[in-house]
Design a protein around this motif. Structure first.
Motif, short mmCIF file in Angstrom:
data_model
loop_
_atom_site.label_atom_id
_atom_site.label_comp_id
_atom_site.label_asym_id
_atom_site.label_seq_id
_atom_site.Cartn_x
_atom_site.Cartn_y
_atom_site.Cartn_z
N TYR A 1 26.18 8.84 -6.64
CA TYR A 1 25.99 8.38 -5.26
C TYR A 1 27.30 7.93 -4.61
CZ TYR A 1 21.00 8.81 -5.83
OH TYR A 1 19.74 9.31 -6.02
N THR A 2 28.21 7.39 -5.37
CA THR A 2 29.49 6.98 -4.77
C THR A 2 30.27 8.20 -4.28
OG1 THR A 2 30.53 6.92 -6.95
CG2 THR A 2 29.63 4.86 -6.11
N GLU A 3 30.27 9.26 -5.06
CA GLU A 3 30.96 10.49 -4.63
C GLU A 3 30.25 11.12 -3.44
OE1 GLU A 3 33.91 13.22 -4.46
OE2 GLU A 3 33.83 11.48 -5.78
N HIS A 4 28.93 11.06 -3.44
CA HIS A 4 28.16 11.59 -2.32
C HIS A 4 28.49 10.84 -1.03
CE1 HIS A 4 24.76 13.13 -0.03
NE2 HIS A 4 24.42 11.88 0.25
N GLU A 5 28.56 9.52 -1.09
CA GLU A 5 28.89 8.73 0.09
C GLU A 5 30.32 8.96 0.55
OE1 GLU A 5 27.92 4.70 -0.78
OE2 GLU A 5 25.77 5.10 -0.83
N ARG A 6 31.26 9.11 -0.38
CA ARG A 6 32.65 9.40 0.00
C ARG A 6 32.75 10.75 0.69
NH1 ARG A 6 37.13 8.93 -4.33
NH2 ARG A 6 36.64 11.10 -4.08
N THR A 7 32.06 11.75 0.17
CA THR A 7 32.09 13.08 0.78
C THR A 7 31.46 13.06 2.16
OG1 THR A 7 31.94 14.05 -1.42
CG2 THR A 7 31.43 15.49 0.44
N TYR A 8 30.35 12.35 2.32
CA TYR A 8 29.69 12.27 3.62
C TYR A 8 30.56 11.53 4.63
CZ TYR A 8 26.15 11.52 7.15
OH TYR A 8 25.46 11.50 8.33
N ASN A 9 31.21 10.45 4.21
CA ASN A 9 32.11 9.73 5.11
C ASN A 9 33.31 10.59 5.50
OD1 ASN A 9 30.57 7.42 5.29
ND2 ASN A 9 31.53 6.47 3.51
N LEU A 10 33.82 11.39 4.58
CA LEU A 10 34.91 12.31 4.90
C LEU A 10 34.45 13.35 5.91
CD1 LEU A 10 37.79 13.38 4.36
CD2 LEU A 10 36.79 14.77 2.54
N PHE A 11 33.25 13.88 5.73
CA PHE A 11 32.69 14.85 6.67
C PHE A 11 32.56 14.24 8.06
CE2 PHE A 11 28.79 16.27 8.80
CZ PHE A 11 29.16 17.57 9.10
N LEU A 12 32.06 13.01 8.15
CA LEU A 12 31.92 12.34 9.44
C LEU A 12 33.27 12.10 10.10
CD1 LEU A 12 29.10 9.72 8.85
CD2 LEU A 12 28.97 11.89 10.07
N THR A 13 34.26 11.71 9.32
CA THR A 13 35.60 11.47 9.86
C THR A 13 36.22 12.75 10.40
OG1 THR A 13 35.89 9.66 8.30
CG2 THR A 13 37.87 10.54 9.32
N ILE A 14 36.12 13.82 9.64
CA ILE A 14 36.67 15.10 10.09
C ILE A 14 35.96 15.58 11.35
CG2 ILE A 14 36.85 17.55 9.49
CD1 ILE A 14 37.38 16.66 6.61
N THR A 15 34.65 15.44 11.40
CA THR A 15 33.89 15.85 12.58
C THR A 15 34.27 15.01 13.80
OG1 THR A 15 32.06 16.49 11.16
CG2 THR A 15 31.57 16.18 13.49
N LYS A 16 34.43 13.72 13.61
CA LYS A 16 34.74 12.81 14.70
C LYS A 16 36.11 13.13 15.31
CE LYS A 16 35.32 8.63 13.25
NZ LYS A 16 35.16 7.22 12.82
N TYR A 17 37.13 13.28 14.47
CA TYR A 17 38.47 13.54 14.99
C TYR A 17 38.63 14.98 15.49
CZ TYR A 17 39.89 8.94 13.54
OH TYR A 17 39.99 7.58 13.41
N SER A 18 37.92 15.92 14.91
CA SER A 18 37.94 17.30 15.42
C SER A 18 37.34 17.36 16.82
CB SER A 18 37.19 18.24 14.50
OG SER A 18 37.79 18.28 13.24
N SER A 19 36.25 16.64 17.02
CA SER A 19 35.63 16.59 18.35
C SER A 19 36.58 15.97 19.37
CB SER A 19 34.34 15.79 18.31
OG SER A 19 33.42 16.39 17.47
N LEU A 20 37.29 14.93 18.96
CA LEU A 20 38.26 14.29 19.85
C LEU A 20 39.36 15.27 20.25
CD1 LEU A 20 39.67 11.82 21.18
CD2 LEU A 20 40.78 11.46 18.97
#
Length: 75
Positions: free
Chosen positions: A18-37
């Motif tokens: 679960y820790t790796e799953h949460e890190r991967t999901y947070n990385l996905f959200l960060t990449i999506t957020k800054y790409s949209s910007l």
């Protein structure tokens, strides 16, 4: 005809990390957020450069300002 249905419980797979799953999901959200910007900043700068007489340099400055302000707001 052979019966190939599994007889054991469904939860017999590998343990979830679960820790790796949460890190991967947070990385996905960060990449999506800054790409949209960046995409929004490019579109605004292009519209500013094409539809006004500001030119390329002013559009580039606007792009950098939008990215800097957005990066500061999104952190």
């Amino acid at each position: 005809m052979a019966d190939d249905k599994p007889a054991g419980p469904v939860e017999t797979g590998a343990e979830m990390d679960y820790t790796e799953h949460e890190r991967t999901y947070n990385l996905f959200l960060t990449i999506t957020k800054y790409s949209s910007l960046i995409i929004i900043a490019i579109l605004v700068a292009m519209a500013f450069g094409f539809f006004t007489s500001a030119g390329f340099f002013s559009s580039t400055v606007l792009f950098v300002l939008i990215c800097a302000l957005g990066g500061w707001l999104l952190r």
